[in-house]
Design an enzyme around this catalytic site. Structure first.
Site, mmCIF file in Angstrom:
data_model
loop_
_atom_site.group_PDB
_atom_site.id
_atom_site.type_symbol
_atom_site.label_atom_id
_atom_site.label_comp_id
_atom_site.label_asym_id
_atom_site.label_seq_id
_atom_site.Cartn_x
_atom_site.Cartn_y
_atom_site.Cartn_z
ATOM 1 N N HIS A 154 32.838 44.464 8.896
ATOM 2 C CA HIS A 154 32.344 43.208 9.466
ATOM 3 C C HIS A 154 33.410 42.418 10.210
ATOM 4 O O HIS A 154 33.236 41.219 10.473
ATOM 5 C CB HIS A 154 31.689 42.357 8.382
ATOM 6 C CG HIS A 154 30.472 43.000 7.780
ATOM 7 N ND1 HIS A 154 30.364 43.317 6.448
ATOM 8 C CD2 HIS A 154 29.317 43.407 8.362
ATOM 9 C CE1 HIS A 154 29.179 43.887 6.223
ATOM 10 N NE2 HIS A 154 28.535 43.957 7.368
ATOM 11 N N HIS A 204 32.334 39.439 -2.316
ATOM 12 C CA HIS A 204 32.252 40.474 -1.284
ATOM 13 C C HIS A 204 32.374 41.812 -1.993
ATOM 14 O O HIS A 204 33.238 41.985 -2.843
ATOM 15 C CB HIS A 204 33.394 40.316 -0.263
ATOM 16 C CG HIS A 204 33.278 41.275 0.883
ATOM 17 N ND1 HIS A 204 33.686 42.579 0.784
ATOM 18 C CD2 HIS A 204 32.774 41.129 2.126
ATOM 19 C CE1 HIS A 204 33.438 43.187 1.935
ATOM 20 N NE2 HIS A 204 32.886 42.328 2.767
ATOM 21 N N HIS A 258 32.832 49.781 2.004
ATOM 22 C CA HIS A 258 32.755 48.392 2.466
ATOM 23 C C HIS A 258 33.706 47.535 1.636
ATOM 24 O O HIS A 258 33.474 47.339 0.443
ATOM 25 C CB HIS A 258 31.306 47.913 2.298
ATOM 26 C CG HIS A 258 31.055 46.522 2.795
ATOM 27 N ND1 HIS A 258 29.936 45.813 2.456
ATOM 28 C CD2 HIS A 258 31.787 45.708 3.611
ATOM 29 C CE1 HIS A 258 29.975 44.620 3.039
ATOM 30 N NE2 HIS A 258 31.096 44.523 3.742
ATOM 31 N N CYS A 304 37.406 42.646 7.106
ATOM 32 C CA CYS A 304 36.443 43.495 6.401
ATOM 33 C C CYS A 304 36.345 44.775 7.220
ATOM 34 O O CYS A 304 36.240 44.709 8.449
ATOM 35 C CB CYS A 304 35.073 42.802 6.329
ATOM 36 S SG CYS A 304 33.769 43.925 5.767
ATOM 37 N N GLU A 316 29.426 31.830 3.503
ATOM 38 C CA GLU A 316 29.692 33.119 4.166
ATOM 39 C C GLU A 316 30.799 33.845 3.401
ATOM 40 O O GLU A 316 31.922 33.360 3.323
ATOM 41 C CB GLU A 316 30.091 32.855 5.633
ATOM 42 C CG GLU A 316 30.676 34.030 6.369
ATOM 43 C CD GLU A 316 29.845 35.304 6.272
ATOM 44 O OE1 GLU A 316 28.689 35.293 6.710
ATOM 45 O OE2 GLU A 316 30.375 36.306 5.741
ATOM 46 N N LYS A 317 30.452 34.993 2.828
ATOM 47 C CA LYS A 317 31.368 35.678 1.910
ATOM 48 C C LYS A 317 32.630 36.229 2.548
ATOM 49 O O LYS A 317 33.571 36.574 1.843
ATOM 50 C CB LYS A 317 30.631 36.789 1.163
ATOM 51 C CG LYS A 317 30.153 37.942 2.041
ATOM 52 C CD LYS A 317 29.493 39.018 1.177
ATOM 53 C CE LYS A 317 28.976 40.181 1.987
ATOM 54 N NZ LYS A 317 27.705 39.857 2.669
ATOM 55 N N HIS A 318 32.682 36.349 3.856
ATOM 56 C CA HIS A 318 33.864 36.942 4.502
ATOM 57 C C HIS A 318 34.996 35.963 4.772
ATOM 58 O O HIS A 318 36.099 36.379 5.100
ATOM 59 C CB HIS A 318 33.462 37.583 5.832
ATOM 60 C CG HIS A 318 32.698 38.854 5.659
ATOM 61 N ND1 HIS A 318 31.335 38.895 5.685
ATOM 62 C CD2 HIS A 318 33.122 40.115 5.430
ATOM 63 C CE1 HIS A 318 30.940 40.144 5.486
ATOM 64 N NE2 HIS A 318 32.001 40.904 5.329
HETATM 65 FE FE FE Z 1 31.954 42.904 4.775
#
Ligand code: FE
Length: 129
Positions: free
Chosen positions: A118, A45, A51, A115, A15-17
């Site tokens: 997100h 990310h 974003h 983020c 999960e990139k976050h």
């Molecule tokens: Fe994001």
């Protein structure tokens, strides 16, 4: 509703976050060691005007202590914004910060990142002394 209920977590490799904390597993009492926090280590990310990762906060929770202590706040402020328009700017920050820390006992480092679209993500790493 509590803010803590909105903080997401997952395996950072998938999960990139999720913020990644890199530091020794064991450190010496009262001796500075380096800590690197980043978002997007395994899966990049995007960091665009629309974003991007805004900031990473780092806290230390000493073992047996009632309270958590903020040890750093790292803000990433350039994401291609420009008078020419979105993503036309000259500068982009990458969500990675390196700092030094010393502690007088064992505990857990907690990283919290945001983020802009997100939300909040956390991760932690135990440190022995
Ligand atoms: Fe994001």
């Amino acid at each position: 509703m509590k803010l803590g209920e909105k903080i997401q977590s997952a395996d950072w490799k998938a999960e990139k976050h999720v913020p990644v904390i890199e530091c020794p597993d064991q450190v010496e009492k009262d001796k500075f060691f380096q800590v690197k926090v980043s978002v997007g280590k395994e899966i990049p990310h995007p960091n665009t005007t629309e974003h991007h990762i805004r900031w990473i906060d780092v806290y230390f929770q000493p073992e047996g202590d009632k309270f958590v202590y903020q040890v750093g706040h790292f803000e990433f402020s350039a994401h291609g914004e420009s008078a020419k328009g979105a993503n036309q700017g000259p500068a982009y920050t990458h969500s990675e910060a390196l700092f030094s820390l010393k502690v007088n006992g064992p505990g857990t480092l907690i990283a919290l990142s945001l983020c802009n679209i997100h939300g909040l993500w956390e991760n932690s790493k135990a440190i022995t002394v």
